[in-house]
Design a protein around this motif. Structure first.
Motif, PDB file in Angstrom:
ATOM      1  N   ARG A 197       0.956  -1.269   0.029  1.00  0.00           N
ATOM      2  CA  ARG A 197      -0.023   0.033  -0.104  1.00  0.00           C
ATOM      3  C   ARG A 197       0.802   1.289  -0.038  1.00  0.00           C
ATOM      4  N   GLY A 198       0.513   2.167  -0.841  1.00  0.00           N
ATOM      5  CA  GLY A 198       1.210   3.525  -0.956  1.00  0.00           C
ATOM      6  C   GLY A 198       2.314   3.553  -2.288  1.00  0.00           C
ATOM      7  N   ALA A 199       2.434   4.442  -2.876  1.00  0.00           N
ATOM      8  CA  ALA A 199       3.471   4.569  -3.959  1.00  0.00           C
ATOM      9  C   ALA A 199       4.994   4.890  -3.293  1.00  0.00           C
ATOM     10  N   ALA A 200       5.041   5.045  -2.081  1.00  0.00           N
ATOM     11  CA  ALA A 200       6.122   5.438  -1.610  1.00  0.00           C
ATOM     12  C   ALA A 200       6.958   4.065  -1.295  1.00  0.00           C
ATOM     13  N   ARG A 201       6.565   3.131  -1.248  1.00  0.00           N
ATOM     14  CA  ARG A 201       6.987   1.741  -1.126  1.00  0.00           C
ATOM     15  C   ARG A 201       7.941   1.192  -2.474  1.00  0.00           C
ATOM     16  N   ALA A 202       7.415   1.927  -3.495  1.00  0.00           N
ATOM     17  CA  ALA A 202       8.028   1.253  -4.913  1.00  0.00           C
ATOM     18  C   ALA A 202       9.611   1.248  -4.789  1.00  0.00           C
ATOM     19  N   GLU A 203      10.072   2.245  -4.250  1.00  0.00           N
ATOM     20  CA  GLU A 203      11.687   2.395  -4.213  1.00  0.00           C
ATOM     21  C   GLU A 203      12.192   1.181  -3.271  1.00  0.00           C
ATOM     22  N   HIS A 212       8.649  -5.248 -10.306  1.00  0.00           N
ATOM     23  CA  HIS A 212       7.562  -4.877 -10.777  1.00  0.00           C
ATOM     24  C   HIS A 212       6.836  -4.251  -9.272  1.00  0.00           C
ATOM     25  N   TYR A 213       6.251  -3.064  -9.319  1.00  0.00           N
ATOM     26  CA  TYR A 213       5.373  -2.572  -7.984  1.00  0.00           C
ATOM     27  C   TYR A 213       4.065  -2.446  -8.375  1.00  0.00           C
ATOM     28  N   ASP A 215       0.907  -0.620  -6.387  1.00  0.00           N
ATOM     29  CA  ASP A 215       0.285   0.009  -5.287  1.00  0.00           C
ATOM     30  C   ASP A 215      -1.170  -0.466  -5.003  1.00  0.00           C
ATOM     31  N   ASP A 218      -4.085   1.943  -5.246  1.00  0.00           N
ATOM     32  CA  ASP A 218      -4.213   2.765  -6.344  1.00  0.00           C
ATOM     33  C   ASP A 218      -4.721   1.753  -7.559  1.00  0.00           C
ATOM     34  N   GLN A 224      -4.313  -5.233 -12.271  1.00  0.00           N
ATOM     35  CA  GLN A 224      -2.936  -4.839 -12.429  1.00  0.00           C
ATOM     36  C   GLN A 224      -2.233  -6.174 -12.611  1.00  0.00           C
TER      37      GLN A 224
END
Length: 337
Positions: A197-203, A212-213, A215, A218, A224
């Motif tokens: 959960r959350g775009a910030a975890r992609a990194e 791949h990530y 969210d 989203d 997806q």
């Protein structure tokens, strides 16, 4: 040393308190281990709050790493100074039907540290010799401790699945189990998807090896996953049954939802989701000491390590509370000092 310290809970939900007691002597088939590190696992909260039939006062902790300090009678192959890990699997009876079939992880009297006997929130523990796994020299005690539960559960969940090198595999959750699962999946040769959960975890997911990530906040997670081709396996590490349910339609035909994260709520799945697609939903336990050793060897070989925050035993309440908050990055580990 004739006494040792441990962190005890005297009643369900009570706070931890440090107590000093007489140093135990290992009995027949047992060893005494000087604890160098002990992971703080979310399942410990189930023991502390008496969700399992535990007794009090209670000393939790089933992610133990340390050194053999003394051995009891009839103990072979182990000696003082040996580096050892003890995980969720803390001993088996050897006489029940699963044990007689060599299926020790499903022993009907499986002994779990912190439940069957005092666990690793202490300076010393006494454990059955059948619970011991050797720690490779390349792995520190703090790194080894979480591997006895979180590590072996995710490693086994992946390698016992139907996925093969090159297959698309998704890891649901990027917490204490998930951050290890992503590393294992990538090092095992899977095209790895991290779902959190959350775009910030992609990194962070990319740093751990994910290709791949997704969210989960989203859009439709299943859609997806299908857009990526549909994973052969979704390894569900997050303790969130609703999030697990949301991945089922994303699986490839004959795909598996493998559950290692615990949530008392039911996973919702319709027969229409699994009949024509041959998908399956099943759980996976942790692992035997032999499998813990295999997990540690694989981690040493490939550079996989848990990301940990350490606290001394005196700060056990703070470590436990931080684990419960979900803010730990990513495993809380207690050390004696």
């Amino acid at each position: 040393m004739t006494t040792f310290r441990s962190a005890q809970v005297t009643a369900p939900g009570a706070p931890f308190r440090i107590v000093e007691t007489e140093l135990p002597t290992p009995g027949r088939g047992q060893v005494r281990v000087t604890v160098e590190a002990c992971g703080v696992c979310r399942t410990d909260a189930a023991f502390v709050n008496a969700a399992f039939p535990v007794s009090f006062p209670l000393v939790a902790g089933h992610e133990i790493a340390g050194r053999v300090d003394a051995v009891g009678d009839d103990v072979a192959e182990w000696a003082p100074g040996d580096r050892v890990a003890v995980g969720w699997f803390g001993g088996h009876c050897g006489v029940c039907a699963p044990c007689r079939a060599g299926d020790f992880i499903h022993c009907v009297r499986l002994e779990v540290p912190g439940w069957a006997y005092p666990g690793g929130y202490a300076e010393t523990v006494v454990v059955p010799v059948t619970a011991l796994a050797r720690i490779p020299n390349a792995i520190s005690a703090v790194e080894a401790a979480p591997m006895g539960c979180a590590g072996v559960a995710t490693f086994n969940g992946l390698r016992r699945s139907t996925a093969r090198a090159g297959d698309l595999v998704a890891v649901l959750g990027l917490g204490g189990l998930g951050h290890l699962a992503v590393q294992f999946a990538a090092r095992m040769g899977f095209e790895t998807v991290a779902v959190a959960r959350g775009a910030a975890r992609a990194e962070v997911a990319a740093e751990l090896g994910a290709h791949h990530y997704i969210d989960s906040a989203d859009g439709d997670v299943a859609a997806q996953l299908q857009a990526l081709g549909g994973p052969r396996v979704v390894l569900a590490t997050a303790g969130d049954s609703a999030a697990m349910s949301a991945t089922i339609d994303g699986l490839a035909p004959a795909g598996e939802l493998v559950v290692v994260g615990a949530d008392p709520a039911p996973i919702e799945v319709s027969p229409f989701q699994i009949i024509s697609t041959s998908r399956t939903v099943h759980g996976h336990p942790s692992g035997t000491p032999h499998e813990v050793e295999e997990t540690l060897r694989f981690a040493a070989l490939t550079g996989i390590r848990p990301l940990t925050e350490t606290r001394p035993l005196d700060e056990v309440q703070a470590a436990y509370d931080r684990m419960l908050s979900g803010e730990a990055r990513y495993r809380m580990v207690l050390t004696p000092r």
